[in-house]
Motif scaffolding. Sequence first.
Motif, PDB file in Angstrom:
ATOM      1  N   ASP A 119     -17.907 -13.311 -16.247  1.00  0.00           N
ATOM      2  CA  ASP A 119     -18.399 -14.525 -15.597  1.00  0.00           C
ATOM      3  C   ASP A 119     -17.897 -15.800 -16.268  1.00  0.00           C
ATOM      4  OD1 ASP A 119     -19.916 -12.942 -13.842  1.00  0.00           O
ATOM      5  OD2 ASP A 119     -21.548 -12.805 -15.290  1.00  0.00           O
TER       6      ASP A 119
ATOM      7  N   GLY B 106     -21.014 -10.702 -19.540  1.00  0.00           N
ATOM      8  CA  GLY B 106     -20.787 -12.138 -19.602  1.00  0.00           C
ATOM      9  C   GLY B 106     -19.332 -12.533 -19.584  1.00  0.00           C
TER      10      GLY B 106
ATOM     11  N   ARG C 191     -24.510 -18.852  -8.038  1.00  0.00           N
ATOM     12  CA  ARG C 191     -23.784 -18.412  -9.220  1.00  0.00           C
ATOM     13  C   ARG C 191     -23.782 -16.892  -9.233  1.00  0.00           C
ATOM     14  NH1 ARG C 191     -26.916 -20.442 -12.331  1.00  0.00           N
ATOM     15  NH2 ARG C 191     -25.866 -22.450 -12.692  1.00  0.00           N
TER      16      ARG C 191
ATOM     17  N   PRO D 292     -25.677  -7.274 -19.278  1.00  0.00           N
ATOM     18  CA  PRO D 292     -24.844  -8.374 -18.784  1.00  0.00           C
ATOM     19  C   PRO D 292     -23.381  -8.206 -19.178  1.00  0.00           C
ATOM     20  CG  PRO D 292     -26.157  -9.079 -20.672  1.00  0.00           C
ATOM     21  CD  PRO D 292     -26.645  -7.712 -20.302  1.00  0.00           C
TER      22      PRO D 292
ATOM     23  N   VAL E 235     -23.563 -13.420 -11.130  1.00  0.00           N
ATOM     24  CA  VAL E 235     -23.804 -12.889 -12.470  1.00  0.00           C
ATOM     25  C   VAL E 235     -23.531 -11.389 -12.430  1.00  0.00           C
ATOM     26  CG1 VAL E 235     -25.438 -12.654 -14.367  1.00  0.00           C
ATOM     27  CG2 VAL E 235     -25.578 -14.638 -12.846  1.00  0.00           C
TER      28      VAL E 235
END
Length: 291
Positions: free
Chosen positions: A254, A251, A239, A249, A241
């Motif tokens: 993703d 996000g 995965r 992050p 990231v």
Amino acid sequence: MSMKKASLLPSVLFFASVPALAVPAEYGAPLEPGEPTANQTEISAPAFWQLMQSDLKEAFAELESSMELVLEEILTPTGAPKTKWRESGEDIAAILASLPGGPTANALLTTGEVPTLTFFGPIPPGLMDGWQLVQAGVNSVAPADAASGGFVAIGRRHLAFSDDRATENLDNAYCTRSDVEEFASHVRVYRDERFPFDASSETDRDPEIEAMALHHILGMMGNPQVCIIYEAIDQNSFREVTYTRNGEPLGNADTDSEPSRIVQNFDFREQLTSQMTSSLFDEDVDPENEE
């Protein structure tokens, strides 16, 4: 063997999968409306790419305007910086190097709307057979001369390639270099030579213009400061990231992303371009079914 840098082109082009982007009607206009079509048929695909840049400025400006909020959302952190995030991923280069054939015989394939194939070592000889160079960034190198790099489908007839010189390793993270002025300058675009090109044919023009548009969007981003780590799902799949270089992050980059898996056999047409489902056009225009 030292760790190789991976191309970050897949994550940078994530926004290409954003739906409901319609290319303006003028994209389908003839290259030279007042010229005989016989003259247009003599234009090669690389020449078409060069000639159309100025003609598409207005359409590109509209596309940029529609993408600004999308790009801002993707590059906005979705949490506080994490500790030891750079060490949290797998040493994917070492994993591929340990497999039979080493990093040249093994790569990471990511499917989904924008399929990608990433090498952490030299690109296998002969892989570009049947692919025509149509656009080369000023800082780009040919796949055969690259230490490593990644390919991404930017249409059902086109691939973009970026070598590893615009990225660097920070522990197990693969990051865009902070001293690179423009990431897109490291990108080359290749066209599937199976398809003849006739500039007077809308069926032939539209795939070229769509690839130009996605390439142009890449240039809009300049040099986004992002990093990727690979988290193991099982022995052969991972995965991705995405973080900022400060460990925040990302996000949104993703969201709905597909896992990457290790592959040993490489076929751009089967694995990348024929799997491309994202489109900037209202309708898929390729009656040949691209098979």
